[in-house]
Write a protein that holds these residues in place. Sequence first.
Motif, PDB file in Angstrom:
ATOM      1  N   PRO A   7       0.826  -1.215  -0.052  1.00 16.19           N
ATOM      2  CA  PRO A   7      -0.032  -0.042   0.093  1.00 16.19           C
ATOM      3  C   PRO A   7       0.883   1.277  -0.087  1.00 16.19           C
ATOM      4  CG  PRO A   7      -0.846  -1.580   1.805  1.00 16.19           C
ATOM      5  CD  PRO A   7       0.765  -2.092   1.215  1.00 16.19           C
ATOM      6  N   LEU A   8       0.554   2.121  -0.857  1.00 12.58           N
ATOM      7  CA  LEU A   8       1.258   3.641  -0.867  1.00 12.58           C
ATOM      8  C   LEU A   8       0.691   4.556  -0.473  1.00 12.58           C
ATOM      9  CD1 LEU A   8       1.986   3.249  -4.936  1.00 12.58           C
ATOM     10  CD2 LEU A   8       3.601   2.280  -2.701  1.00 12.58           C
ATOM     11  N   ILE A   9       1.374   5.433   0.146  1.00 14.55           N
ATOM     12  CA  ILE A   9       1.196   6.628   0.617  1.00 14.55           C
ATOM     13  C   ILE A   9       1.204   7.647  -0.214  1.00 14.55           C
ATOM     14  CG2 ILE A   9       1.782   8.554   2.294  1.00 14.55           C
ATOM     15  CD1 ILE A   9       2.618   6.409   4.292  1.00 14.55           C
ATOM     16  N   ASP A  10       2.478   7.545  -1.019  1.00  9.61           N
ATOM     17  CA  ASP A  10       2.665   8.588  -2.227  1.00  9.61           C
ATOM     18  C   ASP A  10       3.659   7.425  -3.074  1.00  9.61           C
ATOM     19  OD1 ASP A  10       2.290  10.305  -3.934  1.00  9.61           O
ATOM     20  OD2 ASP A  10       3.156  11.815  -2.821  1.00  9.61           O
ATOM     21  N   ALA A  11       3.748   8.002  -4.355  1.00 14.46           N
ATOM     22  CA  ALA A  11       4.760   7.085  -5.012  1.00 14.46           C
ATOM     23  C   ALA A  11       5.036   7.876  -6.503  1.00 14.46           C
ATOM     24  CB  ALA A  11       4.457   5.779  -5.211  1.00 14.46           C
ATOM     25  N   LEU A  12       6.054   7.800  -7.198  1.00 16.49           N
ATOM     26  CA  LEU A  12       6.168   8.320  -8.552  1.00 16.49           C
ATOM     27  C   LEU A  12       7.343   7.426  -9.248  1.00 16.49           C
ATOM     28  CD1 LEU A  12       9.046  10.191  -8.721  1.00 16.49           C
ATOM     29  CD2 LEU A  12       7.965  11.632  -7.264  1.00 16.49           C
ATOM     30  N   ILE A  13       7.145   7.687 -10.409  1.00 19.19           N
ATOM     31  CA  ILE A  13       8.200   6.791 -11.338  1.00 19.19           C
ATOM     32  C   ILE A  13       8.678   7.720 -12.407  1.00 19.19           C
ATOM     33  CG2 ILE A  13       6.183   5.715 -13.080  1.00 19.19           C
ATOM     34  CD1 ILE A  13       8.060   3.556 -13.270  1.00 19.19           C
ATOM     35  N   ILE A  14       9.965   7.935 -12.742  1.00 17.23           N
ATOM     36  CA  ILE A  14      10.664   8.827 -13.805  1.00 17.23           C
ATOM     37  C   ILE A  14      11.302   7.891 -14.796  1.00 17.23           C
ATOM     38  CG2 ILE A  14      12.188  10.391 -13.929  1.00 17.23           C
ATOM     39  CD1 ILE A  14      12.296  11.083 -10.607  1.00 17.23           C
ATOM     40  N   ASN A  15      10.941   8.243 -15.826  1.00 17.02           N
ATOM     41  CA  ASN A  15      11.647   7.696 -16.945  1.00 17.02           C
ATOM     42  C   ASN A  15      12.784   8.561 -17.513  1.00 17.02           C
ATOM     43  OD1 ASN A  15      12.292   6.647 -19.534  1.00 17.02           O
ATOM     44  ND2 ASN A  15      10.267   6.979 -20.660  1.00 17.02           N
ATOM     45  N   LYS A  16      13.934   7.874 -17.450  1.00 22.29           N
ATOM     46  CA  LYS A  16      15.313   8.363 -17.667  1.00 22.29           C
ATOM     47  C   LYS A  16      15.429   8.349 -18.922  1.00 22.29           C
ATOM     48  CE  LYS A  16      18.715   8.048 -14.555  1.00 22.29           C
ATOM     49  NZ  LYS A  16      19.738   7.254 -13.866  1.00 22.29           N
ATOM     50  N   GLU A  17      14.812   9.108 -19.880  1.00 20.96           N
ATOM     51  CA  GLU A  17      14.892   8.828 -21.250  1.00 20.96           C
ATOM     52  C   GLU A  17      16.442   9.167 -21.982  1.00 20.96           C
ATOM     53  OE1 GLU A  17      11.993  11.292 -23.202  1.00 20.96           O
ATOM     54  OE2 GLU A  17      10.510   9.762 -22.792  1.00 20.96           O
ATOM     55  N   TYR A  18      17.224   9.618 -21.159  1.00 19.44           N
ATOM     56  CA  TYR A  18      18.618   9.743 -21.557  1.00 19.44           C
ATOM     57  C   TYR A  18      19.282   8.284 -21.522  1.00 19.44           C
ATOM     58  CZ  TYR A  18      19.651  10.624 -16.641  1.00 19.44           C
ATOM     59  OH  TYR A  18      19.773  10.417 -15.474  1.00 19.44           O
ATOM     60  N   GLU A  19      18.734   7.524 -20.621  1.00 14.39           N
ATOM     61  CA  GLU A  19      19.473   6.160 -20.443  1.00 14.39           C
ATOM     62  C   GLU A  19      18.463   5.255 -21.060  1.00 14.39           C
ATOM     63  OE1 GLU A  19      21.169   5.056 -16.739  1.00 14.39           O
ATOM     64  OE2 GLU A  19      21.759   6.982 -16.373  1.00 14.39           O
ATOM     65  N   ILE A  20      18.646   4.496 -22.092  1.00 15.25           N
ATOM     66  CA  ILE A  20      17.641   3.695 -22.686  1.00 15.25           C
ATOM     67  C   ILE A  20      16.873   2.759 -21.756  1.00 15.25           C
ATOM     68  CG2 ILE A  20      17.396   1.792 -24.334  1.00 15.25           C
ATOM     69  CD1 ILE A  20      19.528   3.151 -26.063  1.00 15.25           C
ATOM     70  N   ASN A  21      15.472   2.694 -21.549  1.00 20.19           N
ATOM     71  CA  ASN A  21      14.866   1.777 -20.576  1.00 20.19           C
ATOM     72  C   ASN A  21      15.083   1.801 -19.365  1.00 20.19           C
ATOM     73  OD1 ASN A  21      12.792   0.044 -20.625  1.00 20.19           O
ATOM     74  ND2 ASN A  21      14.320  -1.768 -20.994  1.00 20.19           N
ATOM     75  N   THR A  22      15.505   2.950 -18.666  1.00 17.08           N
ATOM     76  CA  THR A  22      15.989   2.910 -17.313  1.00 17.08           C
ATOM     77  C   THR A  22      14.965   4.030 -16.521  1.00 17.08           C
ATOM     78  OG1 THR A  22      18.285   2.848 -17.884  1.00 17.08           O
ATOM     79  CG2 THR A  22      17.994   3.812 -15.669  1.00 17.08           C
ATOM     80  N   TRP A  23      14.627   3.593 -15.453  1.00 27.46           N
ATOM     81  CA  TRP A  23      13.548   4.108 -14.542  1.00 27.46           C
ATOM     82  C   TRP A  23      13.964   4.261 -13.293  1.00 27.46           C
ATOM     83  CZ3 TRP A  23       8.538   5.334 -16.799  1.00 27.46           C
ATOM     84  CH2 TRP A  23       8.393   4.943 -18.076  1.00 27.46           C
ATOM     85  N   ILE A  24      13.403   5.384 -12.529  1.00 24.20           N
ATOM     86  CA  ILE A  24      13.480   5.672 -10.882  1.00 24.20           C
ATOM     87  C   ILE A  24      12.328   5.511 -10.556  1.00 24.20           C
ATOM     88  CG2 ILE A  24      14.083   7.307  -9.431  1.00 24.20           C
ATOM     89  CD1 ILE A  24      16.700   6.319 -10.728  1.00 24.20           C
ATOM     90  N   ILE A  25      12.116   4.732  -9.410  1.00 24.43           N
ATOM     91  CA  ILE A  25      10.794   4.430  -8.672  1.00 24.43           C
ATOM     92  C   ILE A  25      11.158   5.085  -7.425  1.00 24.43           C
ATOM     93  CG2 ILE A  25       9.125   2.921  -8.068  1.00 24.43           C
ATOM     94  CD1 ILE A  25       9.954   0.970 -10.506  1.00 24.43           C
TER      95      ILE A  25
END
Length: 124
Positions: A44-62
């Motif tokens: 269960p999340l209180i809050d959350a986000l996901i970031i697409n690091k488009e400058y690195e192929i297929n890399t995300w920060i969660i």
Amino acid sequence: MKNQKRSGKVKSRGVWPLGGSLLKTFKLVSFYLVDKKGEVVSIPLIDALIINKEYEINTWIIEIFVEKKYQELFKDFSAEEKIPVYTVITKKDNEPAPFIVQIISQKEIGDNVSILFEGKLDRT
């Protein structure tokens, strides 16, 4: 940052420049961990986000912000270990997206914890 108002709720999607490249941010609405036993556990999340690091192929920060009691689920994993997770982005009726992530940091904030992951979309 753009804001779109729909049915009384504000939906945000940010686009952040970084050295000529873009980072796209999205709201996470659900997060599922595949534990060491192979079981899928809903966190269960209180809050959350996901970031697409488009400058690195297929890399995300969660980043997930959860009650401290859920931190125990992540203590079984080392920093180098690849962890399968599923996320639902923006709307609850979207299909879960599979990722393979590593824990970057965990920070306790009061009775809660922020857990930061970096990983790739699992297209296998």
